[in-house]
Design a protein around this motif. Structure first.
Motif, PDB file in Angstrom:
ATOM      1  N   ASP A  31       0.805  -1.218   0.000  1.00 28.88           N
ATOM      2  CA  ASP A  31       0.000   0.000   0.000  1.00 28.88           C
ATOM      3  C   ASP A  31       0.842   1.273   0.000  1.00 28.88           C
ATOM      4  O   ASP A  31       0.284   2.378  -0.039  1.00 28.88           O
ATOM      5  CB  ASP A  31      -0.957   0.011   1.196  1.00 28.88           C
ATOM      6  N   TYR A  87      -6.605   7.198   4.612  1.00 33.03           N
ATOM      7  CA  TYR A  87      -6.325   5.767   4.525  1.00 33.03           C
ATOM      8  C   TYR A  87      -6.583   5.065   5.860  1.00 33.03           C
ATOM      9  O   TYR A  87      -7.288   4.046   5.918  1.00 33.03           O
ATOM     10  CB  TYR A  87      -4.868   5.582   4.095  1.00 33.03           C
ATOM     11  N   LYS A  91      -9.456   2.255   6.814  1.00 34.03           N
ATOM     12  CA  LYS A  91      -9.126   0.922   7.320  1.00 34.03           C
ATOM     13  C   LYS A  91      -9.761   0.675   8.688  1.00 34.03           C
ATOM     14  O   LYS A  91     -10.238  -0.428   8.977  1.00 34.03           O
ATOM     15  CB  LYS A  91      -7.606   0.760   7.409  1.00 34.03           C
ATOM     16  N   THR A  94     -13.373  -0.521   8.799  1.00 28.43           N
ATOM     17  CA  THR A  94     -13.647  -1.903   8.400  1.00 28.43           C
ATOM     18  C   THR A  94     -13.304  -2.908   9.500  1.00 28.43           C
ATOM     19  O   THR A  94     -13.523  -4.102   9.325  1.00 28.43           O
ATOM     20  CB  THR A  94     -12.852  -2.267   7.126  1.00 28.43           C
ATOM     21  N   TYR A 202      -5.636  -4.952   9.794  1.00 33.14           N
ATOM     22  CA  TYR A 202      -6.506  -4.748   8.638  1.00 33.14           C
ATOM     23  C   TYR A 202      -5.777  -5.206   7.377  1.00 33.14           C
ATOM     24  O   TYR A 202      -4.547  -5.167   7.303  1.00 33.14           O
ATOM     25  CB  TYR A 202      -6.886  -3.262   8.501  1.00 33.14           C
ATOM     26  N   THR A 205      -4.777  -2.920   0.945  1.00 35.02           N
ATOM     27  CA  THR A 205      -5.645  -2.730  -0.213  1.00 35.02           C
ATOM     28  C   THR A 205      -5.155  -3.508  -1.430  1.00 35.02           C
ATOM     29  O   THR A 205      -5.941  -4.104  -2.165  1.00 35.02           O
ATOM     30  CB  THR A 205      -5.731  -1.230  -0.566  1.00 35.02           C
TER      31      THR A 205
END
Length: 252
Positions: A31, A87, A91, A94, A202, A205
């Motif tokens: 990422d 960002y 994260k 979620t 997490y 991406t």
């Protein structure tokens, strides 16, 4: 066994840019391409007295490890911090255990963003002095009326779990089966999270199984890295750092 002398230095914008860039890329893994890493490194190097690098061949050599703390509120209008706020907030939304973080990042409070990384074979007992010096440097800055009086510290780090390899047809049938055990790249994170208001991992991406296979720790297993966050109230940070020292410092 190889004996190595580690040396601690303040950040030096004349020699540390490329080494720091590599470490930041390692920290954010796949990422890292989502951020302006060069601008983030420039911001870190612009505050040379907050945080440290570790080197083995004098100040002119590349850093093998570092730690720093950035004031999210103070720099929130700057591109690299604005990107990180977006960002990290995304994260955190979620992951249930990270639920307090988006609201905190949007609140205007002075949150210290702690970034720390080291080469993979660096011993974990470098962590206690790195963090202890950071606490002292931040206190000195606060005494000098500089903007480092934080309400919270948000530590960005990495974890991983092992997954079945997808390199053969037989293993492809097992694709997606994962070892539930979560491991820490940074051993000190296990201690820091005991003092945390919130913590959790997490998925990156841009991660996929092919990338995991390229990071194989054992012959038949791939390594699936994940990002992690640890949120600690400022009033508990010094005790957390002290606990890291007690856990990781080598016996006298």
């Amino acid at each position: 066994m190889v004996n190595v002398d580690f040396e601690w230095f303040n950040f030096n914008d004349k020699v540390d840019f490329h080494g720091m860039k590599n470490l930041i890329r390692q920290l954010f893994d796949v990422d890292a391409t989502l951020f302006d890493v060069s601008a983030l490194v420039d911001l870190i190097l612009s505050q040379p007295s907050i945080g440290s690098t570790i080197k083995t061949d004098g100040e002119e050599s590349d850093p093998f490890a570092f730690v720093t703390a950035l004031n999210i509120q103070e720099h929130r209008q700057k591109q690299p911090i604005a990107q990180l706020i977006e960002y990290l907030s995304e994260k955190a939304r979620t992951t249930e255990s990270l639920a307090p973080i988006p609201e905190l990042l949007a609140s205007g409070k002075h949150v210290g963003l702690v970034l720390s990384e080291r080469l993979i074979n660096m011993p974990s007992d470098i962590a206690p002095p790195l963090y202890s010096m950071l606490v002292e440097e931040i206190q000195d800055a606060v005494d000098d009326k500089e903007p480092y009086e934080f309400t919270h510290y948000l530590i960005v780090s990495k974890t991983y779990h092992e997954i079945e390899s997808t390199l053969t047809e037989e293993r492809k049938k097992k694709k997606g089966r994962q070892d539930a055990t979560l491991f820490h790249f940074h051993e000190e994170d296990e201690v820091l999270q005991r003092h945390a208001l919130a913590y959790g991992s997490y998925p990156f991406t841009k991660m996929d199984d092919a990338v995991a296979d390229s990071k194989r720790a054992f012959q038949e297993m791939g390594v699936m890295p994940m990002g992690s966050m640890i949120l600690i109230e400022a009033s508990k940070f010094a005790d957390a750092v002290k606990a890291v020292g007690e856990y990781l410092s080598p016996p006298s």
